[in-house]
Motif scaffolding. Structure first.
Motif, PDB file in Angstrom:
ATOM      1  N   SER A   1       0.875  -1.272   0.183  1.00 45.57           N
ATOM      2  CA  SER A   1       0.032  -0.080   0.055  1.00 45.57           C
ATOM      3  C   SER A   1       0.807   1.197   0.147  1.00 45.57           C
ATOM      4  N   LYS A   2       0.446   2.283  -0.330  1.00 44.24           N
ATOM      5  CA  LYS A   2       1.238   3.838  -0.271  1.00 44.24           C
ATOM      6  C   LYS A   2       1.556   4.015   1.009  1.00 44.24           C
ATOM      7  N   GLU A   3       0.698   3.696   2.245  1.00 46.76           N
ATOM      8  CA  GLU A   3       1.077   3.753   3.625  1.00 46.76           C
ATOM      9  C   GLU A   3       2.318   2.880   3.972  1.00 46.76           C
ATOM     10  N   GLU A   4       2.455   1.776   3.405  1.00 45.25           N
ATOM     11  CA  GLU A   4       3.491   0.615   3.725  1.00 45.25           C
ATOM     12  C   GLU A   4       4.696   1.256   2.939  1.00 45.25           C
ATOM     13  N   VAL A   5       4.747   1.708   1.927  1.00 43.82           N
ATOM     14  CA  VAL A   5       5.919   2.168   1.174  1.00 43.82           C
ATOM     15  C   VAL A   5       6.503   3.453   1.830  1.00 43.82           C
ATOM     16  N   ILE A   6       5.558   4.182   2.250  1.00 50.30           N
ATOM     17  CA  ILE A   6       5.938   5.579   3.125  1.00 50.30           C
ATOM     18  C   ILE A   6       6.761   5.039   4.075  1.00 50.30           C
TER      19      ILE A   6
END
Length: 190
Positions: free
Chosen positions: A18-23
């Protein structure tokens, strides 16, 4: 596994983040880099500009920090099928290339070959430092032209588990890998 098999596997794994996991993972990689590598004013660091749609490690925190530390920052630019290294400043103008990658509009190669660090994108790195990228060999050719003392630091989300079975003489291994959970050294004697 072959580079092709690993590329397919890790492209899919990265796509699932997810975008949150990447960030979150990117921030951990950035902090781990800072706690393990010495960075000071006037060093020369080459790093890639992330491709967000491919869920690459976000390098924006690196760039902001390096600018604050007055480190000389260089980024890759594709020119005639190879990477050149362009120095960027706070006012450098960037534009998307034909692959959707942000890069400087300038075509002026810095000519620098004695970087302190090259922070390198990857899909996967094996337990011996064998790097799997997108399969075009751009970074292998780039590495061949730089000073051997330069530290090649891969940044990636996944722990090395499987070995790459089909590395060739042209494949240049990394010196280090930074993941969200660890820093691995592949240099003998380190």
């Amino acid at each position: 596994m072959t580079k092709r098999e690993l590329r397919s596997l890790y492209l899919e794994k990265r796509k699932e983040l997810s975008k949150e996991e990447v960030i979150t993972a990117s921030e951990r990689i950035f902090r781990r880099f800072l706690s393990n590598f010495f960075v000071e004013k006037n060093q020369k660091i080459h790093l890639f500009l992330s491709i967000e749609k491919f869920n690459e490690v976000n390098t924006l925190p690196f760039i902001k920090y390096l600018q604050e530390k007055e480190v000389r920052i260089f980024v890759p630019k594709m020119l005639q099928g190879d990477i050149i290294s362009v120095e960027i400043l706070e006012d450098t103008i960037l534009a998307k290339n034909s692959w959707g990658i942000m890069e400087p509009i300038s075509d002026e190669d810095s000519g620098v070959v004695d970087f302190d660090y090259i922070i390198t994108p990857l899909l996967y790195c094996d337990p011996a430092g064998g790097r799997v990228g997108y399969g075009k060999g751009f970074y292998d050719r780039f590495f061949a032209g730089i000073n051997a003392e330069c530290k090649k630091v891969g940044v990636g989300f996944f722990k090395p588990e499987l070995f790459v079975d089909d590395l060739t003489e042209e494949d240049v291994s990394l010196d280090y890998l930074v993941t969200p959970d660890e820093v691995l050294s592949f240099k003998i004697g380190c």
